[in-house]
Design an enzyme around this catalytic site. Sequence first.
Site, PDB file in Angstrom:
ATOM      1  N   HIS A  72      63.748  40.276  47.011  1.00 32.08           N
ATOM      2  CA  HIS A  72      63.253  38.806  47.180  1.00 32.08           C
ATOM      3  C   HIS A  72      63.785  38.456  48.634  1.00 32.08           C
ATOM      4  CE1 HIS A  72      61.223  38.783  43.479  1.00 32.08           C
ATOM      5  NE2 HIS A  72      62.425  37.979  42.614  1.00 32.08           N
ATOM      6  N   TYR A 202      64.663  27.991  41.187  1.00 30.03           N
ATOM      7  CA  TYR A 202      65.672  26.992  40.679  1.00 30.03           C
ATOM      8  C   TYR A 202      65.128  25.510  40.415  1.00 30.03           C
ATOM      9  CZ  TYR A 202      68.749  30.889  41.232  1.00 30.03           C
ATOM     10  OH  TYR A 202      69.315  32.252  41.236  1.00 30.03           O
ATOM     11  N   PRO A 294      75.821  31.847  35.177  1.00 29.99           N
ATOM     12  CA  PRO A 294      74.884  32.669  35.942  1.00 29.99           C
ATOM     13  C   PRO A 294      74.030  31.996  37.017  1.00 29.99           C
ATOM     14  CG  PRO A 294      74.427  32.243  33.644  1.00 29.99           C
ATOM     15  CD  PRO A 294      75.769  31.614  33.755  1.00 29.99           C
ATOM     16  N   LYS A 298      75.798  35.951  39.794  1.00 30.64           N
ATOM     17  CA  LYS A 298      77.012  36.556  40.678  1.00 30.64           C
ATOM     18  C   LYS A 298      77.710  37.680  39.653  1.00 30.64           C
ATOM     19  CE  LYS A 298      76.568  35.090  44.548  1.00 30.64           C
ATOM     20  NZ  LYS A 298      75.552  36.256  45.119  1.00 30.64           N
ATOM     21  N   TYR A 386      74.206  33.183  48.542  1.00 30.02           N
ATOM     22  CA  TYR A 386      73.475  33.797  47.487  1.00 30.02           C
ATOM     23  C   TYR A 386      73.184  35.418  47.569  1.00 30.02           C
ATOM     24  CZ  TYR A 386      69.621  33.902  43.904  1.00 30.02           C
ATOM     25  OH  TYR A 386      68.906  34.203  42.969  1.00 30.02           O
TER      26      TYR A 386
END
Length: 391
Positions: A72, A202, A294, A298, A386
């Site tokens: 991604h 998200y 979550p 991580k 991220y």
Amino acid sequence: MRTQVAIIGAGPAGLLLGALLHKAGIDNVIIERQSSAHVSSRIRAGILEQGTVDMLVGVGAGQRLLAEGTPHRSIELVFKNQRHAIDVHGLTGGKVVTAYGQTEVTHDLMAARQAAGLATVYEASGVSIHDFDSPQPSVRYVQHGQIRQLTCDFIAGCDGFHGVCRSSVPKAAATEFERVYPFGWLGVLADVPPVSPHAIVYGNHERGFSLCSMRSLARSRYYVQCPIEDKVAQWSDQAFWDELRRRLDPELADRIVTGPSIEKSIAPLRSFVTEPMRFGRLFLAGDAAHIVPPTGAKGLNLAASDVKYLSAALIEFYLDKSSAGIDGYSQRALRRVWKAERFAWSLTTLMHRFPGSGGFDQKIQEAELDYVVSSRAASTALAENYVGLPL
Ligand code: FAS
Ligand code: PHB
């Protein structure tokens, strides 16, 4: 039985540590309380940082990951009914995350361990650890009704949040830090094509958080924030899909392909760290030492970085006859743990609807999201956390 390093727990931390130590010629035995079938059937994380991918490839457990994992290059943020892409790849000088389920990671590590003929004791009950404040620690357990003892030089506590290792440490020797969140994540796994095959989505909405992820191009993973007191039985598949759609922008909501859930569960969210991560000859790694919500993807990746540091320290002890690495393990691991805890906490605080919050709180979250998607500096900060901070 005797070994150099006794590893408690055959989750990602224990299996990866065992593989790293074996590669360096260090003898290790894994003691796991569940069956191998139970361990390999768990459905959990889904996003791997590049450092985790590199470690799995390095121990010979990365072939399927490289063939089937989905890189991604971006993530997407949905708020105020609009979707914004964050070019993670471009903002981090070419780094990506890879969508590949923890279930598959566990499969691959178990297969590699079995192929190497390494000792793994499954279905061990009554596991206890002893004399880890002496040079001769040991582990006791019951298998097939027989009491067994494993003597060793070191014990690696990779037994997760509810394991025996952290709870065996004298209370006065450790300090615990915790934040429990007043909501949970209702997760659904379904054999339907992901709505966004190349980006994790998200969602911030006044009804609550949502997340669109995947396991493959034919298997999707979705989550919606739910009240912590909810039970899975309250949520039909249709109710889940309807709620997910309400929290996404119209275009994405229309593209969702629904189907029967093959797994549906509610996970609680907490931030937790125990300090230090070393007690004499006992070292804690992964969820045994820390938990992250979550939201930042991580948990699994922190387990991997812990065992990278721990394996390097143990290899240095045996090969270079130096204790510098094991003496510095806890401080080194905790520096990275706390930065990941901060990121996961901040993204959780930004994306979720907290009970008792009102219109002002929603506006502040939307303003911060608006700033993140319109500022190169802010989106770079999000992107570099991220993909994973340097090891
Ligand atoms: P694990 O808990 O995976 O493994 C510990 C092992 O020790 C288990 O096999 C257990 O059976 C064994 N064990 C426990 N007690 C023992 C004893 N007394 N004796 C012997 N063995 C013992 N992370 C993400 O990044 N993204 C996510 O979406 C995500 N979702 C999650 C959902 C759930 C429900 C849970 C619980 C966790 C989730 N996580 C997620 C975090 C998760 O992926 C962990 O970070 C990861 O499993 C950590 O790996 P380990 O440290 O190996 O711990
Ligand atoms: C998942 O795919 O399970 C996943 C992805 C991103 C997260 C958490 C979980 O932040």
